[in-house]
Design a protein around this motif. Structure first.
Motif, short mmCIF file in Angstrom:
data_model
loop_
_atom_site.label_atom_id
_atom_site.label_comp_id
_atom_site.label_asym_id
_atom_site.label_seq_id
_atom_site.Cartn_x
_atom_site.Cartn_y
_atom_site.Cartn_z
N ASN A 12 0.67 -1.65 0.47
CA ASN A 12 0.32 0.37 -0.16
C ASN A 12 0.66 0.98 0.21
OD1 ASN A 12 -3.12 -0.53 0.58
ND2 ASN A 12 -1.74 -2.35 1.69
N LYS A 13 0.26 2.34 -0.89
CA LYS A 13 1.16 4.03 -0.30
C LYS A 13 0.18 4.37 -0.96
CE LYS A 13 4.87 6.39 -3.14
NZ LYS A 13 5.33 6.52 -1.76
N TRP A 14 0.20 5.59 -0.31
CA TRP A 14 -0.17 6.96 -0.19
C TRP A 14 0.55 8.38 -0.41
CZ3 TRP A 14 -0.74 2.89 3.01
CH2 TRP A 14 -2.53 2.65 3.27
N VAL A 20 -2.43 5.36 -3.85
CA VAL A 20 -2.25 5.27 -5.05
C VAL A 20 -1.77 4.16 -5.50
CG1 VAL A 20 -1.10 7.10 -6.37
CG2 VAL A 20 0.32 5.94 -4.74
N LEU A 21 -1.66 2.90 -4.09
CA LEU A 21 -1.63 1.55 -4.11
C LEU A 21 -2.33 1.20 -3.70
CD1 LEU A 21 2.59 1.20 -4.62
CD2 LEU A 21 0.57 1.12 -7.31
N LYS A 22 -3.42 -0.27 -3.78
CA LYS A 22 -3.99 -0.35 -3.27
C LYS A 22 -3.52 -2.30 -3.00
CE LYS A 22 -7.46 3.15 -3.33
NZ LYS A 22 -8.35 3.05 -4.69
N ASP A 23 -2.98 -2.05 -1.88
CA ASP A 23 -2.95 -3.90 -1.71
C ASP A 23 -2.10 -4.67 -2.85
OD1 ASP A 23 -3.97 -4.00 0.65
OD2 ASP A 23 -6.18 -3.78 0.30
N ILE A 24 -1.19 -3.78 -3.00
CA ILE A 24 -0.56 -5.03 -4.34
C ILE A 24 -0.34 -6.83 -3.93
CG2 ILE A 24 1.26 -4.64 -6.63
CD1 ILE A 24 -1.09 -2.77 -6.84
N ASN A 25 -0.30 -7.15 -4.88
CA ASN A 25 0.40 -8.32 -4.67
C ASN A 25 0.90 -8.78 -6.11
OD1 ASN A 25 -0.41 -9.34 -2.32
ND2 ASN A 25 -2.12 -9.04 -2.98
N LEU A 26 2.34 -8.99 -6.46
CA LEU A 26 2.44 -10.11 -7.56
C LEU A 26 3.59 -10.34 -7.66
CD1 LEU A 26 2.16 -8.90 -10.88
CD2 LEU A 26 3.53 -6.86 -9.87
N GLU A 27 3.90 -10.77 -8.20
CA GLU A 27 5.34 -11.79 -8.32
C GLU A 27 5.78 -12.67 -9.80
OE1 GLU A 27 5.11 -15.63 -6.34
OE2 GLU A 27 4.56 -14.90 -4.93
N VAL A 28 6.90 -11.92 -10.22
CA VAL A 28 7.55 -12.33 -10.63
C VAL A 28 8.77 -13.61 -10.84
CG1 VAL A 28 8.63 -10.34 -12.99
CG2 VAL A 28 7.44 -9.63 -11.69
N LYS A 29 8.99 -14.03 -11.87
CA LYS A 29 10.05 -14.58 -11.40
C LYS A 29 11.16 -14.72 -12.29
CE LYS A 29 6.84 -19.14 -10.70
NZ LYS A 29 5.86 -18.66 -10.98
N GLY A 41 -2.52 7.72 -14.61
CA GLY A 41 -2.87 7.91 -12.87
C GLY A 41 -3.27 6.66 -12.47
N SER A 42 -3.23 5.18 -13.28
CA SER A 42 -3.32 4.08 -11.73
C SER A 42 -2.74 3.06 -11.03
CB SER A 42 -4.13 3.44 -13.09
OG SER A 42 -3.28 2.59 -14.06
N GLY A 43 -1.41 4.28 -10.71
CA GLY A 43 -0.67 3.43 -10.48
C GLY A 43 0.40 2.65 -10.58
N LYS A 44 0.58 3.11 -12.25
CA LYS A 44 1.58 1.96 -12.37
C LYS A 44 3.47 2.16 -12.14
CE LYS A 44 0.69 2.67 -16.90
NZ LYS A 44 -0.49 4.48 -16.88
N SER A 45 3.08 3.58 -13.13
CA SER A 45 4.64 4.19 -12.48
C SER A 45 4.83 4.29 -10.96
CB SER A 45 4.84 5.60 -12.88
OG SER A 45 4.96 5.57 -13.93
N GLU A 209 2.85 -12.45 -19.20
CA GLU A 209 1.93 -11.76 -18.58
C GLU A 209 1.22 -10.55 -19.08
OE1 GLU A 209 1.45 -12.97 -14.90
OE2 GLU A 209 2.35 -15.75 -15.52
N VAL A 210 0.81 -9.58 -19.25
CA VAL A 210 0.17 -9.11 -19.32
C VAL A 210 -1.16 -8.53 -17.48
CG1 VAL A 210 -1.27 -6.81 -20.13
CG2 VAL A 210 -0.28 -8.40 -21.41
N VAL A 211 -0.74 -7.13 -16.88
CA VAL A 211 -0.84 -6.91 -15.65
C VAL A 211 -1.72 -5.52 -16.17
CG1 VAL A 211 -0.79 -5.95 -13.70
CG2 VAL A 211 0.73 -7.65 -13.95
N PHE A 212 -2.91 -5.74 -15.76
CA PHE A 212 -4.07 -3.85 -15.95
C PHE A 212 -4.33 -3.66 -14.21
CE2 PHE A 212 -8.11 -2.48 -16.34
CZ PHE A 212 -7.73 -1.32 -17.18
N MET A 213 -3.72 -2.50 -14.85
CA MET A 213 -4.53 -1.76 -13.33
C MET A 213 -4.93 -1.04 -13.37
SD MET A 213 -0.59 -1.62 -11.68
CE MET A 213 -1.00 0.03 -10.22
N ASP A 214 -5.86 -0.60 -12.14
CA ASP A 214 -7.04 1.24 -11.81
C ASP A 214 -7.26 1.33 -11.03
OD1 ASP A 214 -8.21 2.65 -13.43
OD2 ASP A 214 -10.39 1.36 -13.21
N GLU A 215 -6.92 2.67 -10.69
CA GLU A 215 -6.75 2.55 -9.85
C GLU A 215 -6.24 2.20 -8.44
OE1 GLU A 215 -11.92 3.35 -9.20
OE2 GLU A 215 -11.32 5.12 -10.82
#
Lengths: 244, 424
Positions: A12-14, A20-29, A41-45, A209-215
């Motif tokens: 999470n980040k404010w 800006v980030l809400k409960d992001i769970n991401l694993e990259v191999k 504005g969806s928080g990708k950057s 894989e593609v990750v789609f982010m919004d809000e």
């Protein structure tokens, strides 16, 4: 595939009151190529800037190559040296020649001997096809050449992971291709990549894989084929219908 | 329709108007030259006021006649555009030309034609109406070396020539040595300078007689104070600028406190404190030379200004530069030294030059603690009973000296700006 090189758990980040980030769970191999897309504005950057701690997350856990990122992390520089990054605005150092841009960090951070660093830099510049511009200054190059130089600069540190923050968004259309070609080459070489981009052609070609982010949330994550063929989420469908 | 305004040119008759108009302007300027340089006036037959304003009227008529947009003549277009775009500006142009012409003869007379430089005493000047350069000639050594004993002036000269020599060493550093050029100028050179000045000018060893700093003075003291002021206030200012932008609160607030304190007090009080109050706080057996105390005070004072100038440059850099440096794994100091400062300092060369010029011109203030550089010696000379009444010559001399020094510095800063210019 081997084990995860990047793990994000409930991140999470404010910015002030704005989350800006809400409960992001991401694993990259390792060797995985991931494209992150979504409206602005969806928080990708912010998401990928958290991975090398250019932004600090306030809650959750980020582990990069076995090191957890937190305020206690002492050797943040060491982790950053293993995570290369390419920016939207290139961010080359304007007071140094292209070659010096590429050798600065290897010489002073990794303590590579100057000669060796220059050889490596020339090799990387050749890879992105601007070896003939090595002695010029960033201001004398076109946008596409600058971005490729920035890519070479990041690769000179021989990183394990490469992050791309909208690398083609500030470029003229005819220059986008030369940068994307360089990135495709890199992908074929087996680099672990996380790419924030709107170039769906690139996503189709190289992404696993593609990750789609919004809000600030990850709305959908799917294998590339599935993502484009049958997106599950309504929001994703809408986004894809607008962008394709 | 007939053109009623006969003074207004048009593109058909412009050639004729140009000849007549420039004729009028030429006559008007020529008339003023005759009046001021040769005291001749050909229009005395005219009534008084008309006689007085005749050149201005002729000139205005002339300018009116050549005022045409896109005349086709490059020089005329340029003149019309810059000094003759309306009657008021044409009048101002003429007045400035006239005032310069009128002021030139008396100034030249005073400074050169009626001035004296012969003789060794005030008597040589009594007869003349012009400047008494004899005064400067007689006091010249004092203005240059202060009260430093005449027999030892070679020591000051040698010291300065050696220092200039060491300053050029950087040009001959080639190959591997080139990496140490910054180190040489930032650390080694000031130490050499201190040693040379300590042994040669101050003396006290190697058979050289000791000369106390109270006797130092004149232009050489200006140079010594400015020199140490400049080379030490710069690094200190740089550290303060970085400190003020630091994320560590302690360092940040110490820097802010320092800068705001020193910027808030006048230099003259700082100098006074350094020389009068400071020794009181020292243990009775400790002694720091007055000159060193004064130079230290100037360094601490000017560093606050330099810090703010450099901070301006730091803030002008885009955040992306920091991001890029960090993403390559550079720590704070590497990022500052290799990426941020080189760019920021380049941006603030004009501001730094400004502060340095101010520092050089502030040096006369050290008279409050009894040290007399050029202007201080001037004060002393002008109140000397044997040479009363020649303050003007002295101040003109000092102005020329300071102007030459500052102009050279300004030119050098412009050269640096050009040399380090990069495209973004």
């Amino acid at each position: 595939m081997s084990e995860s090189i990047i793990q994000m758990k409930d991140v999470n980040k404010w910015f002030g009151d704005f989350q800006v980030l809400k409960d992001i769970n991401l694993e990259v191999k390792e060797k995985q190529k991931i494209v992150v897309c979504g409206p602005s504005g969806s928080g990708k950057s912010t998401l990928i800037r958290c991975i090398n701690r250019l932004e600090e997350h306030q809650k959750g856990q980020i582990v990069v190559d076995g090191n957890e990122l937190s305020e206690k992390t002492k050797d943040i520089e060491k982790i950053r040296a293993e995570v290369g990054m390419v920016f939207q605005q290139f961010n080359l150092f304007p007071h140094l020649s292209i070659l010096d841009n590429c050798t600065l960090a290897p010489i002073w951070v990794k303590k590579t001997p100057k000669k060796q660093a220059e050889e490596l830099a020339m090799k990387q510049l050749e890879q992105v096809q601007i070896a003939d511009q090595a002695q010029k200054f960033p201001g004398q190059l076109s946008g596409g050449q600058q971005q490729r130089a920035a890519l070479a600069r990041a690769l000179c540190m021989e990183p394990k992971i490469m992050l791309f923050d909208e690398p083609t968004s500030a470029l003229d259309p005819e220059m986008i291709k030369e940068v994307l070609d360089a990135m495709v080459n890199l992908a074929k070489g087996g680099m672990t990549m996380i790419v924030v981009t709107h170039e769906m052609g690139f996503a189709k070609e190289v992404a696993d894989e593609v990750v789609f982010m919004d809000e600030g949330m990850i709305v959908e994550r799917a294998k590339t084929k599935d993502f484009f063929a049958n997106p599950k989420n309504e929001r994703t469908k809408l986004f894809l219908s607008q962008i394709l | 329709m007939i053109n009623i305004n006969i003074l207004k040119p048009n593109s058909d008759n412009f050639q004729t108007y140009l000849y007549i108009g420039s004729g009028f302007i030429f006559i008007s300027i020529f008339d003023v030259i005759l009046r001021s340089f040769f005291n001749l006036n050909f229009s005395t037959s005219l009534p008084g006021i008309l006689n007085f304003f005749l050149p201005l009227i002729l000139g205005l008529v002339g300018f009116q006649m050549i005022r045409l947009e896109y005349s086709g003549n490059r020089i005329v277009d340029k003149i019309n555009e810059s000094v003759n775009n309306n009657t008021f500006n044409a009048g101002l142009t003429l007045l400035i030309i006239f005032l310069t012409l009128i002021a030139t003869p008396p100034a030249l007379n005073w400074m050169i034609f009626e001035a004296t430089i012969s003789g060794d005493t005030k008597e040589a000047c009594v007869a003349t109406k012009g400047a008494c350069w004899t005064y400067i000639k007689v006091w010249f050594r004092r203005f240059m070396y202060g009260m430093y004993p005449n027999d030892f002036h070679w020591r000051i000269n040698t010291a300065f020539i050696t220092l200039i020599g060491f300053a050029f060493v950087g040009y001959f550093m080639r190959g591997k040595l080139k990496n140490y050029i910054t180190f040489y100028y930032a650390i080694f050179y000031p130490i050499i300078a201190f040693i040379i000045i300590n042994f040669l000018i101050s003396g006290g060893s190697f058979g050289l007689e000791w000369v106390e700093t109270n006797a130092w003075g004149g232009l050489s003291l200006t140079f010594i104070v400015s020199f140490f002021g400049l080379i030490f206030c710069f690094p200190l200012g740089m550290i303060l600028a970085l400190g003020r932008r630091s994320e560590l609160p302690v360092i940040k607030y110490i820097s802010i406190g320092y800068i705001e304190f020193w910027r808030g007090v006048p230099l003259i009080t700082v100098l006074f404190m350094s020389s009068v109050m400071f020794p009181m706080f020292l243990p009775s057996d400790a002694f720091v030379d007055k000159l060193i105390r004064v130079i230290a005070a100037i360094i601490l004072f000017e560093a606050a200004y330099v810090a703010e100038v450099i901070r301006g440059g730091l803030q002008a850099l885009p955040r992306g530069q920091y991001d890029a440096a960090k993403s390559l794994g550079m720590g704070y100091w590497r990022m500052q030294i290799f990426v941020i400062l080189p760019q920021a300092l380049k941006l603030v060369i004009p501001g730094i030059a400004n502060t340095f010029l101010a520092l050089v011109k502030d040096t006369p203030l050290i008279f409050v603690v009894g040290l007399s550089e050029v202007v201080g010696m001037l004060q002393m000379a002008k109140t000397n009973p044997k040479w009363l009444g020649y303050a003007m010559e002295g101040y003109i001399f000092a102005s020329i000296l300071f102007w030459a020094i500052c102009y050279a510095m300004s030119k050098y800063s412009q050269y640096l700006e050009l040399k380090y210019k990069t495209e973004r």
